[in-house]
Design an enzyme around this catalytic site. Structure first.
Site, PDB file in Angstrom:
ATOM      1  N   ARG A 104      45.400  19.191  45.108  1.00 38.85           N
ATOM      2  CA  ARG A 104      46.862  19.104  45.303  1.00 38.85           C
ATOM      3  C   ARG A 104      47.219  20.135  46.351  1.00 38.85           C
ATOM      4  NH1 ARG A 104      51.580  18.699  40.813  1.00 38.85           N
ATOM      5  NH2 ARG A 104      50.770  16.587  40.942  1.00 38.85           N
ATOM      6  N   HIS A 131      51.403  10.519  46.959  1.00 38.69           N
ATOM      7  CA  HIS A 131      50.961  10.788  45.592  1.00 38.69           C
ATOM      8  C   HIS A 131      50.353   9.485  45.058  1.00 38.69           C
ATOM      9  CE1 HIS A 131      50.481  12.813  41.934  1.00 38.69           C
ATOM     10  NE2 HIS A 131      51.734  13.014  41.555  1.00 38.69           N
ATOM     11  N   GLN A 134      49.727   8.826  41.265  1.00 45.41           N
ATOM     12  CA  GLN A 134      50.965   8.535  40.544  1.00 45.41           C
ATOM     13  C   GLN A 134      51.286   7.048  40.674  1.00 45.41           C
ATOM     14  OE1 GLN A 134      53.145  10.839  38.826  1.00 45.41           O
ATOM     15  NE2 GLN A 134      53.943   8.890  38.103  1.00 45.41           N
ATOM     16  N   ASP A 225      62.971  10.606  41.475  1.00 48.26           N
ATOM     17  CA  ASP A 225      62.117  11.801  41.534  1.00 48.26           C
ATOM     18  C   ASP A 225      63.047  12.987  41.805  1.00 48.26           C
ATOM     19  OD1 ASP A 225      60.009  13.612  41.920  1.00 48.26           O
ATOM     20  OD2 ASP A 225      59.357  12.759  43.835  1.00 48.26           O
ATOM     21  N   CYS A 265      58.396  10.117  37.852  1.00 48.52           N
ATOM     22  CA  CYS A 265      57.041  10.673  37.839  1.00 48.52           C
ATOM     23  C   CYS A 265      56.944  11.923  36.963  1.00 48.52           C
ATOM     24  CB  CYS A 265      56.593  10.994  39.259  1.00 48.52           C
ATOM     25  SG  CYS A 265      57.781  12.001  40.178  1.00 48.52           S
ATOM     26  N   ARG A 293      48.665   7.944  33.528  1.00 47.27           N
ATOM     27  CA  ARG A 293      47.985   8.768  34.533  1.00 47.27           C
ATOM     28  C   ARG A 293      46.505   8.881  34.165  1.00 47.27           C
ATOM     29  NH1 ARG A 293      50.866  12.235  37.775  1.00 47.27           N
ATOM     30  NH2 ARG A 293      48.839  12.307  38.821  1.00 47.27           N
TER      31      ARG A 293
END
Ligand code: CP
Ligand code: NVA
Length: 307
Positions: A104, A131, A134, A225, A265, A293
């Site tokens: 990340r 992402h 996700q 988000d 998310c 996930r």
């Protein structure tokens, strides 16, 4: 040839579907009590996170463990990629001991450099640009509801950045309708949009980008988000004023389809991008997304390491 997963487009539409099906199958087995599979055969995968994480870090560690690998969590304060030593040196060191990196990062280019200097898969656990893991979990969640039909509209309301980019790219691949509703000045990257349109031309996906919140009308899934992403904290106050008309509240959910689901998310900022009522309502599937996930990423790892 190793396969990386830095962008949704690192897999073809068919491969993305295959990963989702693998994740679905692994979830089914998991629920039947089969929680361990020795697919990774003790391979070590390094996890380096330049930014905070709950879901991504937990699910990669659990997922790699459940697939028979060793998730080696590296403290980024100690590694300090690009500060203590160049990213390419970190990559070539890890490459001598491990068989993959989940990272990340702030800059997407860091992932590209890691990938360039390693012989085993590099997986994007979130960058400024995308992402993709996700998006895998989100499409698994959506397809469980639509029974694998792509006849739905996913509306994303908010900043046209990483999460929106990956959802838009995966929509282009899967052939559904995708509506991105963003405030003026927070449009998605032009480069991503041109890639999206190229893929959509082949799959027949309908992609719309607008600043008009009314475009949420008829959406089957309404996604939002945070307004200020990690690293943008200093802009949070200014963004609050600009994004407030785009808050997902009951009025916005009422405009969507009658059975519309709410998606996020996470982490969520209640009272900002979403109200407490909406995220806690029966329409909210945010914890199904979080649950998936694990399964979607296991599908991804199973796929990348079978190559
Ligand atoms: N959605 C997501 O990536 O959560 P974390 O930042 O907690 O990993
Ligand atoms: N857009 C958010 C997503 C967090 C999972 C961020 O980059 O912080």
């Amino acid at each position: 040839m190793k396969r990386d997963y830095l962008s949704v487009l690192d897999l073809s539409p068919e491969e993305t579907k295959e990963v989702l099906k693998l994740g679905y199958e692994l979830k089914r087995e998991y629920r039947m009590g089969i929680r361990y599979k020795n697919l990774l055969q003790n391979r070590t995968i390094a996890l380096i996170f330049e930014k905070p994480s709950l879901r991504t870090l937990a699910t990669f560690q659990i997922g790699i463990h459940q697939l028979g690998g060793y998730p080696m969590y590296m403290d980024h304060k100690s590694v300090r990629m690009g500060v203590r030593e160049p990213v390419k040196d970190v990559a070539r060191n890890l490459d001598r001991w491990t068989e993959g990196i989940v990272a990340r990062v702030y800059a997407h280019s860091t992932l590209e450099e890691l990938a360039r200097y390693t012989r085993t898969p590099v997986i994007n656990a979130l960058s400024d640009l995308e992402h993709p893991c996700q998006a895998l979990a989100d499409f698994l969640t959506i397809f469980e509801i639509t029974n694998w039909s792509n006849d739905f509209t996913l509306a994303f309301v908010g900043d046209g950045n990483n999460v929106a980019h990956s959802l838009m790219l995966m929509s282009a691949q899967m052939g559904n309708r995708f509506v991105l509703i963003h405030p003026e000045g927070y449009a998605p990257s032009e480069d991503i949009v041109s890639r999206v349109l190229r893929v959509a031309e082949k799959t027949g996906a309908r992609i719309e980008i607008t600043t008009d919140i009314d475009a949420v009308r008829g959406a089957d899934f309404v996604y939002t988000d945070v307004w200020a992403s990690m690293g943008q904290e200093s802009e949070a106050e200014e963004r609050k004023k600009i994004f407030m008309p785009y808050q997902v509240n009951e009025k916005v959910m009422d405009m969507a389809s009658t059975s519309a689901k709410f998606m996020h998310c996470l982490p969520a900022h209640r009272g900002e991008e979403v109200t407490e009522e909406v995220i806690e309502s029966d329409a909210s599937i945010v914890f199904e997304q979080a649950e998936n996930r694990l399964h979607a990423q296991k599908g991804l790892i199973a796929y990348l390491y079978s190559k």
